[in-house]
Write a protein that holds these residues in place. Sequence first.
Motif, PDB file in Angstrom:
ATOM      1  N   LEU A 254       0.826  -1.208   0.000  1.00 51.83           N
ATOM      2  CA  LEU A 254       0.000   0.000   0.000  1.00 51.83           C
ATOM      3  C   LEU A 254       0.862   1.260   0.000  1.00 51.83           C
ATOM      4  CD1 LEU A 254      -2.673  -0.971   2.658  1.00 51.83           C
ATOM      5  CD2 LEU A 254      -3.095  -0.634   0.226  1.00 51.83           C
ATOM      6  N   SER A 255       0.410   2.263  -0.727  1.00 51.92           N
ATOM      7  CA  SER A 255       1.078   3.562  -0.672  1.00 51.92           C
ATOM      8  C   SER A 255       0.808   4.179   0.698  1.00 51.92           C
ATOM      9  CB  SER A 255       0.546   4.476  -1.775  1.00 51.92           C
ATOM     10  OG  SER A 255      -0.788   4.859  -1.473  1.00 51.92           O
ATOM     11  N   PRO A 256       1.624   5.150   1.118  1.00 52.77           N
ATOM     12  CA  PRO A 256       1.343   5.835   2.394  1.00 52.77           C
ATOM     13  C   PRO A 256      -0.078   6.419   2.417  1.00 52.77           C
ATOM     14  CG  PRO A 256       3.557   6.370   1.659  1.00 52.77           C
ATOM     15  CD  PRO A 256       2.901   5.598   0.538  1.00 52.77           C
ATOM     16  N   LYS A 257      -0.510   6.970   1.287  1.00 55.28           N
ATOM     17  CA  LYS A 257      -1.861   7.542   1.209  1.00 55.28           C
ATOM     18  C   LYS A 257      -2.920   6.456   1.406  1.00 55.28           C
ATOM     19  CE  LYS A 257      -3.999   8.503  -2.741  1.00 55.28           C
ATOM     20  NZ  LYS A 257      -4.370   9.101  -4.017  1.00 55.28           N
ATOM     21  N   ASP A 258      -2.764   5.325   0.723  1.00 56.13           N
ATOM     22  CA  ASP A 258      -3.776   4.270   0.804  1.00 56.13           C
ATOM     23  C   ASP A 258      -3.814   3.596   2.172  1.00 56.13           C
ATOM     24  OD1 ASP A 258      -4.572   4.796  -1.765  1.00 56.13           O
ATOM     25  OD2 ASP A 258      -3.601   3.050  -2.657  1.00 56.13           O
ATOM     26  N   SER A 259      -2.712   3.602   2.891  1.00 59.99           N
ATOM     27  CA  SER A 259      -2.688   2.960   4.209  1.00 59.99           C
ATOM     28  C   SER A 259      -3.401   3.790   5.276  1.00 59.99           C
ATOM     29  CB  SER A 259      -1.247   2.675   4.635  1.00 59.99           C
ATOM     30  OG  SER A 259      -0.548   3.877   4.835  1.00 59.99           O
ATOM     31  N   LYS A 260      -3.802   5.039   4.929  1.00 61.77           N
ATOM     32  CA  LYS A 260      -4.453   5.923   5.908  1.00 61.77           C
ATOM     33  C   LYS A 260      -5.855   6.353   5.492  1.00 61.77           C
ATOM     34  CE  LYS A 260      -0.006   7.714   7.312  1.00 61.77           C
ATOM     35  NZ  LYS A 260       0.979   8.735   7.116  1.00 61.77           N
ATOM     36  N   GLN A 261      -6.464   5.634   4.561  1.00 66.37           N
ATOM     37  CA  GLN A 261      -7.794   6.027   4.087  1.00 66.37           C
ATOM     38  C   GLN A 261      -8.861   5.734   5.148  1.00 66.37           C
ATOM     39  OE1 GLN A 261      -8.077   7.912   1.705  1.00 66.37           O
ATOM     40  NE2 GLN A 261      -6.697   7.403   0.047  1.00 66.37           N
ATOM     41  N   PRO A 262      -9.959   6.506   5.150  1.00 68.68           N
ATOM     42  CA  PRO A 262     -11.006   6.319   6.162  1.00 68.68           C
ATOM     43  C   PRO A 262     -11.869   5.082   5.916  1.00 68.68           C
ATOM     44  CG  PRO A 262     -11.673   7.998   4.596  1.00 68.68           C
ATOM     45  CD  PRO A 262     -10.256   7.623   4.246  1.00 68.68           C
ATOM     46  N   LEU A 263     -12.526   4.656   6.968  1.00 70.00           N
ATOM     47  CA  LEU A 263     -13.529   3.598   6.866  1.00 70.00           C
ATOM     48  C   LEU A 263     -14.797   4.172   6.247  1.00 70.00           C
ATOM     49  CD1 LEU A 263     -13.103   2.008  10.408  1.00 70.00           C
ATOM     50  CD2 LEU A 263     -12.189   1.138   8.236  1.00 70.00           C
ATOM     51  N   LEU A 264     -15.632   3.302   5.718  1.00 72.33           N
ATOM     52  CA  LEU A 264     -16.905   3.728   5.122  1.00 72.33           C
ATOM     53  C   LEU A 264     -17.737   4.519   6.132  1.00 72.33           C
ATOM     54  CD1 LEU A 264     -18.729   3.537   2.577  1.00 72.33           C
ATOM     55  CD2 LEU A 264     -19.725   1.479   3.608  1.00 72.33           C
ATOM     56  N   ALA A 265     -17.755   4.083   7.384  1.00 77.14           N
ATOM     57  CA  ALA A 265     -18.543   4.761   8.422  1.00 77.14           C
ATOM     58  C   ALA A 265     -18.077   6.196   8.652  1.00 77.14           C
ATOM     59  CB  ALA A 265     -18.466   3.976   9.732  1.00 77.14           C
ATOM     60  N   ASP A 266     -16.826   6.493   8.321  1.00 81.03           N
ATOM     61  CA  ASP A 266     -16.273   7.835   8.520  1.00 81.03           C
ATOM     62  C   ASP A 266     -16.217   8.657   7.242  1.00 81.03           C
ATOM     63  OD1 ASP A 266     -15.806   7.201  11.233  1.00 81.03           O
ATOM     64  OD2 ASP A 266     -13.909   6.234  10.691  1.00 81.03           O
ATOM     65  N   LEU A 267     -16.691   8.091   6.149  1.00 79.22           N
ATOM     66  CA  LEU A 267     -16.620   8.762   4.854  1.00 79.22           C
ATOM     67  C   LEU A 267     -17.752   9.782   4.721  1.00 79.22           C
ATOM     68  CD1 LEU A 267     -14.833   8.399   2.257  1.00 79.22           C
ATOM     69  CD2 LEU A 267     -16.736   7.095   1.323  1.00 79.22           C
ATOM     70  N   PRO A 268     -17.441  11.039   4.423  1.00 80.59           N
ATOM     71  CA  PRO A 268     -18.512  12.017   4.187  1.00 80.59           C
ATOM     72  C   PRO A 268     -19.391  11.577   3.001  1.00 80.59           C
ATOM     73  CG  PRO A 268     -16.404  13.132   4.443  1.00 80.59           C
ATOM     74  CD  PRO A 268     -16.107  11.658   4.321  1.00 80.59           C
ATOM     75  N   ALA A 269     -20.561  12.160   2.905  1.00 84.38           N
ATOM     76  CA  ALA A 269     -21.495  11.832   1.818  1.00 84.38           C
ATOM     77  C   ALA A 269     -21.073  12.581   0.550  1.00 84.38           C
ATOM     78  CB  ALA A 269     -22.921  12.193   2.218  1.00 84.38           C
ATOM     79  N   TYR A 270     -20.073  12.052  -0.136  1.00 86.28           N
ATOM     80  CA  TYR A 270     -19.601  12.681  -1.370  1.00 86.28           C
ATOM     81  C   TYR A 270     -20.584  12.503  -2.518  1.00 86.28           C
ATOM     82  CZ  TYR A 270     -15.033  13.203   0.830  1.00 86.28           C
ATOM     83  OH  TYR A 270     -14.009  13.560   1.656  1.00 86.28           O
ATOM     84  N   PHE A 271     -21.337  11.394  -2.486  1.00 86.73           N
ATOM     85  CA  PHE A 271     -22.299  11.090  -3.545  1.00 86.73           C
ATOM     86  C   PHE A 271     -23.625  10.679  -2.924  1.00 86.73           C
ATOM     87  CE2 PHE A 271     -18.068  10.042  -5.115  1.00 86.73           C
ATOM     88  CZ  PHE A 271     -18.034  10.744  -6.300  1.00 86.73           C
ATOM     89  N   SER A 272     -24.726  11.035  -3.590  1.00 81.37           N
ATOM     90  CA  SER A 272     -26.054  10.644  -3.134  1.00 81.37           C
ATOM     91  C   SER A 272     -26.719   9.790  -4.193  1.00 81.37           C
ATOM     92  CB  SER A 272     -26.926  11.869  -2.855  1.00 81.37           C
ATOM     93  OG  SER A 272     -26.369  12.621  -1.806  1.00 81.37           O
ATOM     94  N   TRP A 273     -27.537   8.866  -3.749  1.00 85.97           N
ATOM     95  CA  TRP A 273     -28.270   7.971  -4.621  1.00 85.97           C
ATOM     96  C   TRP A 273     -29.444   8.712  -5.243  1.00 85.97           C
ATOM     97  CZ3 TRP A 273     -28.655   3.663  -7.266  1.00 85.97           C
ATOM     98  CH2 TRP A 273     -29.907   3.140  -7.569  1.00 85.97           C
ATOM     99  N   SER A 274     -29.634   8.536  -6.518  1.00 86.17           N
ATOM    100  CA  SER A 274     -30.839   9.043  -7.177  1.00 86.17           C
ATOM    101  C   SER A 274     -31.337   7.950  -8.108  1.00 86.17           C
ATOM    102  CB  SER A 274     -30.562  10.337  -7.937  1.00 86.17           C
ATOM    103  OG  SER A 274     -29.607  10.130  -8.949  1.00 86.17           O
ATOM    104  N   ALA A 275     -32.531   7.492  -7.863  1.00 93.52           N
ATOM    105  CA  ALA A 275     -33.098   6.371  -8.635  1.00 93.52           C
ATOM    106  C   ALA A 275     -33.482   6.785 -10.032  1.00 93.52           C
ATOM    107  CB  ALA A 275     -34.318   5.799  -7.913  1.00 93.52           C
TER     108      ALA A 275
END
Length: 188
Positions: A167-188
């Motif tokens: 893993l790159s240093p960046k990838d080894s420090k990525q957040p968990l899904l539970a901590d991920l802001p809502a960058y995208f919203s579902w639209s049916a």
Amino acid sequence: MEIQTFDIAGVMLLTPRHIGDDRGYFAETFRADLFAKTVGHYRFVQDNESLSARTGTVRGLHFQSEPDAQGKLVRCTAGALFDVAVDIRRGSPTYGQWIGETLTPDNGKQLWVPPGFAHGFCTLEPNTVIAYKVTGGYYNAECDKGLAWNDPAIGITWPAAADPETLSPKDSKQPLLADLPAYFSWSA
């Protein structure tokens, strides 16, 4: 071209037809009119390629947020890789679920990872090359985001070869899904 859909809306597997003889084969790997008809109207703006020298190299999970969100049409041009797309569209009925496919030059499979999904892969052979067309905005460091590759809430079944030491240093420090802001919203 054969098109396969999944239970997770938006992700598709495109497998070009190989026309071959004893010399090798020819394959039409992308055709804009067919892509628009089966996947949707997207404008590709960039082609990317990366080489991973070691078997078990893990890259991802990556995505770009708005205003430069990207979709990716991914294929393997050398070696072999296990390619993954994770639904990160808040409110989606498949939020946090994943699709994984093995891509090789021989099988010719290409995974369509639409905007609103995190993408990552693990190499299955040395000197694996991944190539992908990117839609939406160009690379933007401010929109470059990620998700933990091994988040137990997502539960990706990575190949046994997956090596966290790659893993790159960046990838080894990525957040968990539970901590991920809502960058995208579902639209049916």
